[in-house]
Design an enzyme around this catalytic site. Sequence first.
Site, PDB file in Angstrom:
ATOM      1  N   SER A 120       0.836  -1.196   0.000  1.00 31.48           N
ATOM      2  CA  SER A 120       0.000   0.000   0.000  1.00 31.48           C
ATOM      3  C   SER A 120       0.879   1.257   0.000  1.00 31.48           C
ATOM      4  O   SER A 120       1.619   1.480  -0.954  1.00 31.48           O
ATOM      5  CB  SER A 120      -0.963  -0.050   1.198  1.00 31.48           C
ATOM      6  OG  SER A 120      -1.982   0.911   1.073  1.00 31.48           O
ATOM      7  N   ASP A 260      -9.592  -5.080  -4.866  1.00 33.72           N
ATOM      8  CA  ASP A 260      -8.706  -4.097  -4.249  1.00 33.72           C
ATOM      9  C   ASP A 260      -9.251  -2.678  -4.363  1.00 33.72           C
ATOM     10  O   ASP A 260      -9.788  -2.291  -5.409  1.00 33.72           O
ATOM     11  CB  ASP A 260      -7.347  -4.166  -4.964  1.00 33.72           C
ATOM     12  CG  ASP A 260      -6.196  -3.671  -4.125  1.00 33.72           C
ATOM     13  OD1 ASP A 260      -6.402  -2.816  -3.257  1.00 33.72           O
ATOM     14  OD2 ASP A 260      -5.077  -4.168  -4.354  1.00 33.72           O
ATOM     15  N   HIS A 287      -7.462  -5.736  -0.616  1.00 32.03           N
ATOM     16  CA  HIS A 287      -6.261  -4.925  -0.469  1.00 32.03           C
ATOM     17  C   HIS A 287      -5.148  -5.599   0.334  1.00 32.03           C
ATOM     18  O   HIS A 287      -4.020  -5.123   0.341  1.00 32.03           O
ATOM     19  CB  HIS A 287      -6.636  -3.593   0.196  1.00 32.03           C
ATOM     20  CG  HIS A 287      -5.584  -2.531   0.104  1.00 32.03           C
ATOM     21  ND1 HIS A 287      -5.066  -2.093  -1.095  1.00 32.03           N
ATOM     22  CD2 HIS A 287      -4.949  -1.811   1.074  1.00 32.03           C
ATOM     23  CE1 HIS A 287      -4.161  -1.150  -0.865  1.00 32.03           C
ATOM     24  NE2 HIS A 287      -4.062  -0.971   0.442  1.00 32.03           N
TER      25      HIS A 287
END
Length: 309
Positions: A120, A260, A287
């Site tokens: 991320s 995601d 995610h």
Amino acid sequence: MESTADDAAVPGRVETSTLPFGDHWTWVRMFHPAEPNDDRLPVVVLHGGPGMAHNYTLAIGALGHDGRRVVHYDQLGCGNSSHLPDAPAQFWTVELFVDELRNLVERLGLLDGFHLLGHSWGAMLAPEYVLRHPDGVRSMTLANGLASMPLFAQGINELLRAMPRETQELIAEQERAGTTDSAEYLSVVDQFYRQHICRLDPWPQDLQDSFANVENDPTVYGTMFGPSEFTITGTLVGWSIVDRLDGVGAPTLVLSGEHDEARPQAWAPFVERIRDVRHHEFAGASHIPHLETPAEFTRVVGAFLRRHD
């Protein structure tokens, strides 16, 4: 989906330490496998947020199954590292976190060779580091990351438009009123997160611990990102690395999830512009595939790391 309980249970020992970084401290967790393999280079894990702390990435320690060391750390401003709630907004920059990572790499003696794995926000930080300090980085894994905050926001807005109209109106109303800490708003955020952040039910404790960290000290996340994943008001709002990706020389693995929150347009520039790159999507995951589909994650990433040891 798969359980994470057994996948990260690799025999070995854990060593923790704190590294001086200017006037502050970076907390580090080093996993040493019980049967180390000198042919396997260590992997340094960059957590997301910014400000989420390392907890939710602990399952990535399963990469130590083939005898490699796995390094986790808490970035400045969160977890067990120095907290600076009174620091001005201009203190929290991408360059600060690049410098912190460089300090860690040097102090741990990793310059002879290591792998970088960012998740991320960590997958935004990783290429920033590689562009400035390419020495020693044998490979880079960009898990569920984004190459441009505007492109990420574009994808988030597409997901929001797929939500019920009354939900969209509630979000807009609460954001106009500045009441993004209201129970109604937080309930919608929770619904979104359970579809596009982590689809496990219940959430693993490690993930809950990382979210609790942000709640206890929202300084970094609030300053750099904003009040939630779909309200981007922080200093990263215009960030983009797209035009600089041609300069990335490290072999790169790009990972994404079917559901995601980082939609394809957010990570596509990594695949289109980095010279030596491959991509893998985790079906059914969102995610955090290292929690949602851990066995597949360890298999795919482990094979990539071994290819570049």
